[in-house]
Design a protein around this motif. Structure first.
Motif, PDB file in Angstrom:
ATOM      1  N   LEU A 258      44.376 -15.585 -33.482  1.00  0.00           N
ATOM      2  CA  LEU A 258      45.241 -14.669 -33.554  1.00  0.00           C
ATOM      3  C   LEU A 258      44.899 -13.809 -31.882  1.00  0.00           C
ATOM      4  O   LEU A 258      46.208 -13.195 -30.975  1.00  0.00           O
ATOM      5  CB  LEU A 258      46.018 -13.471 -34.211  1.00  0.00           C
ATOM      6  CG  LEU A 258      47.195 -12.709 -34.341  1.00  0.00           C
ATOM      7  CD1 LEU A 258      48.299 -13.186 -33.757  1.00  0.00           C
ATOM      8  CD2 LEU A 258      47.142 -11.187 -35.279  1.00  0.00           C
ATOM      9  N   ARG A 259      44.142 -13.953 -31.381  1.00  0.00           N
ATOM     10  CA  ARG A 259      43.192 -13.057 -29.897  1.00  0.00           C
ATOM     11  C   ARG A 259      44.245 -14.164 -29.882  1.00  0.00           C
ATOM     12  O   ARG A 259      44.696 -13.877 -28.036  1.00  0.00           O
ATOM     13  CB  ARG A 259      42.089 -12.564 -30.334  1.00  0.00           C
ATOM     14  CG  ARG A 259      41.626 -11.683 -31.219  1.00  0.00           C
ATOM     15  CD  ARG A 259      40.435 -10.994 -30.824  1.00  0.00           C
ATOM     16  NE  ARG A 259      40.367 -10.162 -31.712  1.00  0.00           N
ATOM     17  CZ  ARG A 259      38.800  -9.124 -31.318  1.00  0.00           C
ATOM     18  NH1 ARG A 259      38.164  -9.660 -30.949  1.00  0.00           N
ATOM     19  NH2 ARG A 259      38.845  -7.980 -32.177  1.00  0.00           N
ATOM     20  N   ILE A 260      43.421 -15.308 -29.985  1.00  0.00           N
ATOM     21  CA  ILE A 260      43.705 -16.088 -28.125  1.00  0.00           C
ATOM     22  C   ILE A 260      45.350 -16.797 -28.234  1.00  0.00           C
ATOM     23  O   ILE A 260      45.671 -16.741 -27.178  1.00  0.00           O
ATOM     24  CB  ILE A 260      43.299 -17.428 -29.294  1.00  0.00           C
ATOM     25  CG1 ILE A 260      41.623 -17.587 -29.047  1.00  0.00           C
ATOM     26  CG2 ILE A 260      43.507 -19.134 -28.561  1.00  0.00           C
ATOM     27  CD1 ILE A 260      41.312 -19.048 -29.495  1.00  0.00           C
ATOM     28  N   ALA A 261      46.277 -16.633 -29.409  1.00  0.00           N
ATOM     29  CA  ALA A 261      47.816 -16.262 -29.189  1.00  0.00           C
ATOM     30  C   ALA A 261      48.396 -14.879 -28.501  1.00  0.00           C
ATOM     31  O   ALA A 261      48.956 -15.286 -27.955  1.00  0.00           O
ATOM     32  CB  ALA A 261      48.275 -16.319 -30.602  1.00  0.00           C
ATOM     33  N   GLY A 262      47.452 -14.863 -28.842  1.00  0.00           N
ATOM     34  CA  GLY A 262      47.729 -12.835 -27.420  1.00  0.00           C
ATOM     35  C   GLY A 262      47.369 -12.540 -26.723  1.00  0.00           C
ATOM     36  O   GLY A 262      48.040 -12.729 -25.836  1.00  0.00           O
ATOM     37  N   LEU A 263      46.038 -13.919 -26.351  1.00  0.00           N
ATOM     38  CA  LEU A 263      45.949 -13.797 -24.451  1.00  0.00           C
ATOM     39  C   LEU A 263      46.574 -15.090 -24.175  1.00  0.00           C
ATOM     40  O   LEU A 263      46.918 -15.594 -23.144  1.00  0.00           O
ATOM     41  CB  LEU A 263      44.628 -14.038 -24.794  1.00  0.00           C
ATOM     42  CG  LEU A 263      43.334 -13.541 -24.672  1.00  0.00           C
ATOM     43  CD1 LEU A 263      41.685 -13.995 -25.149  1.00  0.00           C
ATOM     44  CD2 LEU A 263      43.619 -12.596 -23.600  1.00  0.00           C
ATOM     45  N   ARG A 264      47.465 -15.504 -24.924  1.00  0.00           N
ATOM     46  CA  ARG A 264      48.126 -16.607 -24.012  1.00  0.00           C
ATOM     47  C   ARG A 264      49.708 -16.469 -23.854  1.00  0.00           C
ATOM     48  O   ARG A 264      50.630 -16.876 -22.672  1.00  0.00           O
ATOM     49  CB  ARG A 264      49.065 -18.079 -25.593  1.00  0.00           C
ATOM     50  CG  ARG A 264      47.396 -18.556 -25.585  1.00  0.00           C
ATOM     51  CD  ARG A 264      47.896 -20.418 -26.253  1.00  0.00           C
ATOM     52  NE  ARG A 264      46.823 -21.051 -26.561  1.00  0.00           N
ATOM     53  CZ  ARG A 264      46.058 -21.967 -27.852  1.00  0.00           C
ATOM     54  NH1 ARG A 264      47.054 -21.475 -28.687  1.00  0.00           N
ATOM     55  NH2 ARG A 264      44.977 -22.359 -27.456  1.00  0.00           N
ATOM     56  N   ILE A 265      50.268 -14.885 -24.251  1.00  0.00           N
ATOM     57  CA  ILE A 265      51.415 -14.722 -24.196  1.00  0.00           C
ATOM     58  C   ILE A 265      51.011 -13.686 -22.489  1.00  0.00           C
ATOM     59  O   ILE A 265      51.755 -13.556 -21.610  1.00  0.00           O
ATOM     60  CB  ILE A 265      51.614 -13.360 -25.424  1.00  0.00           C
ATOM     61  CG1 ILE A 265      51.819 -13.371 -26.564  1.00  0.00           C
ATOM     62  CG2 ILE A 265      52.159 -12.425 -24.239  1.00  0.00           C
ATOM     63  CD1 ILE A 265      52.149 -12.568 -27.358  1.00  0.00           C
TER      64      ILE A 265
END
Length: 513
Positions: A85-92
């Motif tokens: 979920l953190r990685i997905a947030g960093l992709r934002i």
């Protein structure tokens, strides 16, 4: 539908057309989310497992309907600590920075200061200037070049980057949906395994008592060794199941640890729980499944990805047309020679660049981008179909496990009564011990199957919530980037205000069913 504004092979007939081009819309198709023809007629009753209720709570926090604070706590922890979920947030954050690059291209693309200095030593052989001469030179210039966006290259680039940004937001929401479902599935799988271990231990205790009885009877000469060995076989077989179930318990716990961002080991949150499972009730939905389907984060992400690719077709089309730029240079050059003065200069004017002989490269690039657009549109259609299939599969699984549970409960009651009768008849001497062993084995099997099916039903409920897109909330900048991570990123790089600026809510593309 997709509307092509300009034919891919079209080229302007004369430079005079440039004047009218300024007022033209950007080249390429204008994206509109495809209409799903079959969705309007798709209003399933989902096998009676869904109860439409406009007053029902939103399914964004569906796990609260189970009334289990331990599960709610685990999901909240996973939202804070899960690496995926953190990685997905960093992709934002990455897509937000990429959008900033696209926006910056609207302005002069070249803004450059060039400067040089030199020491010159010359030896002149012959002539009136025979001898050695030394002097210094220096120059500085400010160059600027601005490609005018006649054909919409930069506008389409911003459109594509903007859609890619919202696709990354939708993808992060989809990770939230999957994460909540995974945590809940593992949690109730863990509780189901606890129940199975408890049932196995109860049956081991019963079978151990039977073994002791047959051993005493054998030692007293009242029974054959066959009864003893059969009782011992059944007892050991049931006992051997417990280590396998304990292994499954460890695997489920370790999988939960991974979702929570922890190393494998004990989970204190699971220490005091029992094997109880939530009741098998129908799901109350505030809206029809077709409406919820279109708001699934993965469906939204597929739509945004198609929108981003649609803009790339327009970007490729602009290469078929001349690039019109304005350029200018302000410069100064000087040296230490008395006979040569300093020079200041100002140069400005238009520039034109046009790849008139591309040997099909530019046209084929437009075709490549258009093929990718069609792939993205087909992917969107396929994603909607998959979503409908997942909803129907989950609802069917709920209905079938509920029906099977009723049968298994009746079978379990019959197995309990059968063991009671067989034990009494054996004590009274009307039947042999094999009937008791068979009844014990049947009771254990039916008890285990009933618990497994009950766990399958809970998993089906979770799958239905997941397939309906429940379990996400709007991302905030504080939510996607924890303070410690934000601090480390600031230490490495100047992020300006991107690490603090609120995330825009953004439009939600939606096709009416």
């Amino acid at each position: 539908m997709i509307r092509a504004a300009v034919r891919p092979g079209a080229r302007p007939l004369a430079p005079a057309l440039l004047v009218s081009a300024v007022a033209c819309a950007p080249l390429g198709p204008d994206f509109s989310e495809p209409h799903i023809d079959w969705l309007a007629a798709w209003q399933p009753d989902l096998y009676g497992q869904v109860a439409p209720d406009p007053q029902a709570d939103d399914i964004g926090r569906w796990w609260r309907r189970f009334g289990d604070p331990v599960l709610a706590g685990l999901i909240e922890q996973a939202r804070r600590e899960n690496p995926g979920l953190r990685i997905a947030g960093l992709r934002i954050l990455e897509s937000r920075a990429a959008l900033g690059i696209a926006v910056g291209l609207k302005y002069p693309q070249l803004q450059q200061i060039n400067a040089a200095g030199a020491y010159v030593s010359e030896y002149i052989d012959g002539g009136p200037d025979d001898g050695h001469r030394e002097f210094r030179t220096g120059d500085i210039a400010f160059d600027i070049q601005w490609e005018m966006d006649f054909w919409g290259r930069f506008r389409r680039g911003i459109e594509s980057a903007d859609a890619a940004f919202f696709a990354s937001v939708a993808n992060q929401r989809d990770v939230q949906v999957l994460l909540a479902a995974q945590v809940a599935t593992l949690y109730y799988g863990y509780k189901t395994t606890l129940q199975r271990i408890a049932i196995a231990r109860d049956n081991v205790a019963v079978q151990q008592r039977s073994l002791e009885i047959t051993r005493k009877l054998f030692e007293s000469g009242q029974e054959s060794e066959l009864d003893l060995q059969q009782a011992r076989t059944q007892y050991l077989a049931t006992l051997a199941i417990i280590p396998a179930l304990q292994l499954e318990l460890t695997r489920q716990r370790n999988a939960l640890c991974a979702l929570l961002g922890r190393a494998p080991g004990e989970l204190p949150e699971l220490a005091g729980i029992d094997g109880s499972l939530p009741p098998a009730d129908r799901i109350a939905l505030p809206e029809m499944p077709a409406n919820l389907l279109l708001r699934r984060p993965d469906v939204r992400a597929a739509a945004w990805q198609a929108a981003a690719q649609s803009a790339q077709v327009g970007v490729a089309m602009t290469d078929l047309y001349p690039a019109i730029s304005l350029f200018g240079t302000v410069g100064w050059a000087g040296n230490s020679l008395d006979e040569v003065g300093d020079v200041s200069s100002l140069v400005a004017g238009p520039a034109l660049s046009w790849n008139i002989f591309s040997y099909g490269r530019l046209e084929n690039n437009v075709r490549v981008q258009d093929a990718r657009l069609q792939q993205a549109l087909e992917n969107f259609q396929a994603r909607v179909l998959d979503a409908a299939r997942e909803i129907d599969d989950a609802a069917s699984r709920m209905a079938r496990t509920a029906a099977r549970q009723r049968i298994l409960d009746e079978s379990l009651a019959a197995a309990e009564r059968s063991l009671e009768i067989a034990s009494r008849r054996y004590r009274e001497g009307y039947s042999d011990f094999q009937r008791v062993l068979d009844a014990q084995a049947a009771l254990f099997a039916q008890s285990d199957q009933a618990v497994i099916n009950r766990g399958d039903h809970v998993a089906a409920v979770i799958d239905l919530y997941k397939s309906l897109g429940g379990g996400w909330r709007a991302a905030t900048i504080d939510g996607i980037i924890p303070p410690a991570m934000r601090r480390r990123m600031r230490e490495r790089t100047d992020w300006g205000g991107l690490l603090d600026a609120p995330l825009p809510a953004g439009p939600e593309r939606r096709a009416e069913p």
